[in-house]
Design a protein around this motif. Structure first.
Motif, PDB file in Angstrom:
ATOM      1  N   UNK A  28      35.368  29.928  45.048  1.00  0.00           N
ATOM      2  CA  UNK A  28      34.903  28.548  44.959  1.00  0.00           C
ATOM      3  C   UNK A  28      34.807  28.109  43.508  1.00  0.00           C
ATOM      4  N   UNK A  29      35.223  26.878  43.248  1.00  0.00           N
ATOM      5  CA  UNK A  29      35.060  26.318  41.902  1.00  0.00           C
ATOM      6  C   UNK A  29      33.877  25.353  41.854  1.00  0.00           C
ATOM      7  N   UNK A  30      33.105  25.325  42.935  1.00  0.00           N
ATOM      8  CA  UNK A  30      31.964  24.414  43.019  1.00  0.00           C
ATOM      9  C   UNK A  30      30.703  25.174  43.444  1.00  0.00           C
ATOM     10  N   UNK A  31      30.175  26.025  42.558  1.00  0.00           N
ATOM     11  CA  UNK A  31      29.021  26.834  42.951  1.00  0.00           C
ATOM     12  C   UNK A  31      27.762  26.018  43.251  1.00  0.00           C
ATOM     13  N   UNK A  32      27.692  24.786  42.738  1.00  0.00           N
ATOM     14  CA  UNK A  32      26.528  23.945  43.021  1.00  0.00           C
ATOM     15  C   UNK A  32      26.442  23.602  44.510  1.00  0.00           C
ATOM     16  N   UNK A  58      28.571  29.422  34.903  1.00  0.00           N
ATOM     17  CA  UNK A  58      29.251  29.974  33.725  1.00  0.00           C
ATOM     18  C   UNK A  58      30.359  30.941  34.132  1.00  0.00           C
ATOM     19  N   UNK A  59      30.128  31.717  35.186  1.00  0.00           N
ATOM     20  CA  UNK A  59      31.134  32.661  35.663  1.00  0.00           C
ATOM     21  C   UNK A  59      32.342  31.912  36.236  1.00  0.00           C
ATOM     22  N   UNK A  60      32.065  30.872  36.993  1.00  0.00           N
ATOM     23  CA  UNK A  60      33.149  30.090  37.587  1.00  0.00           C
ATOM     24  C   UNK A  60      33.965  29.410  36.492  1.00  0.00           C
ATOM     25  N   UNK A  61      33.294  28.865  35.493  1.00  0.00           N
ATOM     26  CA  UNK A  61      33.998  28.234  34.365  1.00  0.00           C
ATOM     27  C   UNK A  61      34.874  29.250  33.638  1.00  0.00           C
ATOM     28  N   UNK A  62      34.358  30.449  33.418  1.00  0.00           N
ATOM     29  CA  UNK A  62      35.133  31.491  32.728  1.00  0.00           C
ATOM     30  C   UNK A  62      36.355  31.884  33.546  1.00  0.00           C
ATOM     31  N   UNK A  63      36.178  32.015  34.843  1.00  0.00           N
ATOM     32  CA  UNK A  63      37.294  32.355  35.723  1.00  0.00           C
ATOM     33  C   UNK A  63      38.336  31.244  35.704  1.00  0.00           C
ATOM     34  N   UNK A  64      37.890  30.006  35.789  1.00  0.00           N
ATOM     35  CA  UNK A  64      38.813  28.868  35.776  1.00  0.00           C
ATOM     36  C   UNK A  64      39.586  28.822  34.463  1.00  0.00           C
ATOM     37  N   UNK A  65      38.923  29.101  33.380  1.00  0.00           N
ATOM     38  CA  UNK A  65      39.596  29.109  32.080  1.00  0.00           C
ATOM     39  C   UNK A  65      40.630  30.230  32.014  1.00  0.00           C
ATOM     40  N   UNK A  66      40.249  31.410  32.459  1.00  0.00           N
ATOM     41  CA  UNK A  66      41.156  32.564  32.434  1.00  0.00           C
ATOM     42  C   UNK A  66      42.430  32.288  33.225  1.00  0.00           C
ATOM     43  N   UNK A  67      42.280  31.655  34.378  1.00  0.00           N
ATOM     44  CA  UNK A  67      43.422  31.395  35.252  1.00  0.00           C
ATOM     45  C   UNK A  67      44.030  30.005  35.049  1.00  0.00           C
ATOM     46  N   UNK A  68      43.528  29.302  34.055  1.00  0.00           N
ATOM     47  CA  UNK A  68      44.026  27.965  33.730  1.00  0.00           C
ATOM     48  C   UNK A  68      43.994  27.019  34.937  1.00  0.00           C
ATOM     49  N   UNK A  69      42.873  27.054  35.619  1.00  0.00           N
ATOM     50  CA  UNK A  69      42.666  26.201  36.793  1.00  0.00           C
ATOM     51  C   UNK A  69      42.165  24.841  36.322  1.00  0.00           C
ATOM     52  N   UNK A  70      42.890  23.819  36.730  1.00  0.00           N
ATOM     53  CA  UNK A  70      42.430  22.452  36.482  1.00  0.00           C
ATOM     54  C   UNK A  70      41.383  22.125  37.532  1.00  0.00           C
ATOM     55  N   UNK A  71      40.268  21.544  37.096  1.00  0.00           N
ATOM     56  CA  UNK A  71      39.269  21.064  38.058  1.00  0.00           C
ATOM     57  C   UNK A  71      38.508  19.897  37.458  1.00  0.00           C
TER      58      UNK A  71
END
Length: 126
Positions: A28-32, A58-71
């Motif tokens: 999930x990219x929406x932990x909230x 913070x973990x989700x943001x780091x994962x998204x950055x690592x995988x270059x996920x646009x959100x």
């Protein structure tokens, strides 16, 4: 996500030994909004082999950055609802955890199965 279910079913039918080594994971990219309970409820609509994960923002943001996920989170409605726009890519990791391939939403399940089999059975010829 339905496509991954079709891929898993086809692997089970045609390549059962390879299927045992494939684990689909949804992050999930929406932990909230996506609590573990919400993800558990959401998972009922998808293939049973999926594992659903979330983490701290913070973990989700780091994962998204690592995988270059646009959100991008859209503005909330008056009742507090909102949409999250995001890239749609399936990352295929090898058994060491390295990314071996990625599959886009335009690929057919049969194409994804073909690529998975290719990646999992490739033997270099020197």
């Amino acid at each position: 996500m339905v496509k991954v279910g079709k891929v898993m079913d086809r692997l089970e039918k045609e390549y059962p030994e390879l299927r045992k080594k494939v684990q689909p994971i949804f992050v999930s990219i929406d932990p909230a909004r996506d609590s573990l309970k919400a993800l558990r409820d959401y998972s009922k609509d998808f293939h049973p082999s999926y594992v659903f994960l979330t983490g701290a923002p913070e973990q989700v943001q780091a994962m998204a950055k690592k995988y270059r996920v646009y959100m991008s989170k859209a503005d909330e409605t008056e009742d507090g609802d909102y949409l999250v726009d995001h890239s749609i890519v399936i990352y295929f990791h090898d058994d060491t955890g390295d990314i071996s391939d990625c599959f886009t939403q335009s690929m057919r399940p049969s194409d994804v199965v073909e690529k998975i089999v290719e990646r999992m059975t490739f033997v270099p010829k020197y």
